[in-house]
Design an enzyme around this catalytic site. Structure first.
Site, PDB file in Angstrom:
ATOM      1  CD  GLU A  64       3.943   2.022 -13.208  1.00 50.76           C
ATOM      2  OE1 GLU A  64       3.614   2.711 -12.173  1.00 50.76           O
ATOM      3  OE2 GLU A  64       4.693   0.972 -13.125  1.00 50.76           O
ATOM      4  CB  CYS A  74      13.372  -0.481   9.614  1.00 49.28           C
ATOM      5  SG  CYS A  74      11.646  -0.423   9.543  1.00 49.28           S
TER       6      CYS A  74
END
Length: 183
Positions: A82, A141
């Site tokens: 992070e 996609c």
């Protein structure tokens, strides 16, 4: 020569899994590693690096007050998850740990937020890291995902709000640039 590494990607690309694997590899060779994650990240509990695949490990946390130069013990490697939540000063400290103390530092994080804006920690990692690597991920996609999309409870895109809002798959999706702008 030790380096500061920045390994970045869009959400859900396996950054935490990769970090845990690197820690395992060092430790399997009898080396000592120091692991950190952002104190603000409480998705799985504070002070835990958790892979979506299951592995989890308790680690130290960092926040705005953490001084990595003061906190860096004698170790073979420092690993930071992070890393987008690091401050400019903390990135500079980690760069010093690598360059002056000779300890490799590998940071994993997001490059940009849900609006396409850079996180401060990521911007400075991109500026100072000696080695930058993109961890690949795919959009729904099928194209390479490079962006992050924040969604509400119904899955609708959120375009405004605070830069930091902790969440996982229920709050964020990865997207390619085309889908990022089309949504």
């Amino acid at each position: 020569m030790a380096k500061l590494y920045f390994r970045y990607s869009a959400m859900n690309a396996g950054k935490s899994t990769a970090l845990l694997q690197v820690a395992h590899n060092y430790e399997e060779q009898g080396q000592v590693v120091k692991l950190y994650t952002a104190a603000i990240d409480n998705r799985y509990g504070v002070g835990l690096i958790t892979s979506r695949l299951g592995p989890q490990r308790e680690v130290d946390t960092f926040d705005g007050g953490t001084n990595f130069l003061a906190a860096a013990p004698k170790v073979s490697c420092v690993l930071v998850d992070e890393a987008q939540f690091l401050s400019k000063e903390q990135v500079q400290q980690l760069h010093q740990v690598a360059q002056v103390r000779g300890v490799p530092v590998i940071c994993y994080g997001l490059r940009s937020d849900f609006r396409g804006d850079p996180f401060p920690g990521s911007a400075y990692l991109l500026a100072l890291a000696d080695d930058i690597e993109e961890i690949k991920n795919i959009c729904t996609c099928g194209k390479k995902a490079t962006m992050n999309v924040r969604v509400d409870e119904a899955g609708r895109r959120i375009r405004e709000g605070e830069q930091v809002s902790i969440g996982g798959n229920e709050s964020y999706r990865q997207a390619c640039g085309r889908c990022f702008y089309a949504q």
